[in-house]
Design a protein around this motif. Sequence first.
Motif, PDB file in Angstrom:
ATOM      1  N   ASP A  80     -61.036  14.467  14.933  1.00 24.03           N
ATOM      2  CA  ASP A  80     -61.294  13.420  13.939  1.00 24.03           C
ATOM      3  C   ASP A  80     -61.615  14.013  12.573  1.00 24.03           C
ATOM      4  O   ASP A  80     -61.122  13.540  11.542  1.00 24.03           O
ATOM      5  N   LEU A  81     -62.449  15.039  12.560  1.00 24.44           N
ATOM      6  CA  LEU A  81     -62.817  15.686  11.300  1.00 24.44           C
ATOM      7  C   LEU A  81     -61.598  16.334  10.654  1.00 24.44           C
ATOM      8  O   LEU A  81     -61.396  16.232   9.433  1.00 24.44           O
ATOM      9  N   ASN A  82     -60.771  16.986  11.452  1.00 28.12           N
ATOM     10  CA  ASN A  82     -59.578  17.651  10.918  1.00 28.12           C
ATOM     11  C   ASN A  82     -58.587  16.660  10.317  1.00 28.12           C
ATOM     12  O   ASN A  82     -57.899  16.964   9.336  1.00 28.12           O
ATOM     13  N   LYS A  83     -58.487  15.456  10.915  1.00 19.43           N
ATOM     14  CA  LYS A  83     -57.600  14.430  10.358  1.00 19.43           C
ATOM     15  C   LYS A  83     -58.044  14.016   8.965  1.00 19.43           C
ATOM     16  O   LYS A  83     -57.218  13.603   8.136  1.00 19.43           O
ATOM     17  N   ALA A  84     -59.344  14.113   8.705  1.00 19.88           N
ATOM     18  CA  ALA A  84     -59.886  13.686   7.413  1.00 19.88           C
ATOM     19  C   ALA A  84     -59.799  14.786   6.355  1.00 19.88           C
ATOM     20  O   ALA A  84     -60.174  14.552   5.199  1.00 19.88           O
ATOM     21  N   CYS A  85     -59.325  15.971   6.742  1.00 18.90           N
ATOM     22  CA  CYS A  85     -59.234  17.105   5.812  1.00 18.90           C
ATOM     23  C   CYS A  85     -57.798  17.276   5.316  1.00 18.90           C
ATOM     24  O   CYS A  85     -56.869  17.286   6.126  1.00 18.90           O
ATOM     25  N   PRO A  86     -57.591  17.405   4.007  1.00 19.60           N
ATOM     26  CA  PRO A  86     -56.251  17.693   3.506  1.00 19.60           C
ATOM     27  C   PRO A  86     -55.825  19.111   3.881  1.00 19.60           C
ATOM     28  O   PRO A  86     -56.668  19.959   4.186  1.00 19.60           O
ATOM     29  N   LYS A  87     -54.523  19.367   3.856  1.00 15.86           N
ATOM     30  CA  LYS A  87     -54.013  20.695   4.220  1.00 15.86           C
ATOM     31  C   LYS A  87     -54.219  21.677   3.074  1.00 15.86           C
ATOM     32  O   LYS A  87     -53.956  21.362   1.913  1.00 15.86           O
TER      33      LYS A  87
END
Length: 227
Positions: A80-87
């Motif tokens: 979930d946290l990674n989905k909220a982070c831009p690449k």
Amino acid sequence: MLGIAIDLVVHNLGLKDDAKPIKKKLRKMNPKIALMVKEELQKLLQAKFIEPIDYSDWISNMVPVKKPNGKIRICTNFQDLNKACPKDDFPLPNIDTLVDATVGHEMLSLMDGFFGYNQIQVAPEDQHKTAFITPWGTFYYKAMPFDLKNAGATYQRAMTYIFHDYMHDIVEDYVDDLLAKSKMRKQHPETLIKIFDRLLQFNVRLNPKKCVFGVTSGKLLGFIMSR
């Protein structure tokens, strides 16, 4: 392990503006596994990689992964946290180019970082977002965990800064894998001195169990490297 200085590099999450915090509940766990988790948590606490936390908007689940030696490694499901982070678009080296760059070098040394990602700190304002839940409480990461999005890019950025004037000359680097190379055998001690001095300068630590020094061939990134 002192870790790489925060004035050189920290890992920023850079959450999207519309990101909504998500809290996960504790999953059921075999009591025997829970005791092994406790042992690993104590190691991480002693190393100052994690700290306890009482309140956090983000809470992820911990995932125990068995090692070949029967012990476990604590991983964290940051889905979930990674989905909220831009690449992070910082590029990783091209493996074919790195392999080709070793041609013509008589002596090689292959090195691996010791808990490589954990040598970089998470930005203080983002640390509480890395909170994860266990049967023994809730903790957050001060050191950058392997499971975070863009962790590889952050580590590569740090190593590129540290070795920018040596890359493609006496050293090749792919995240936490280092290759020291010398055209002539007699030059290799001098090559290693330069690299070790730079590692000491920036507090980068190597794993002695995964290092091989002064060889004519060795395995790197799935390839057998040789002259």
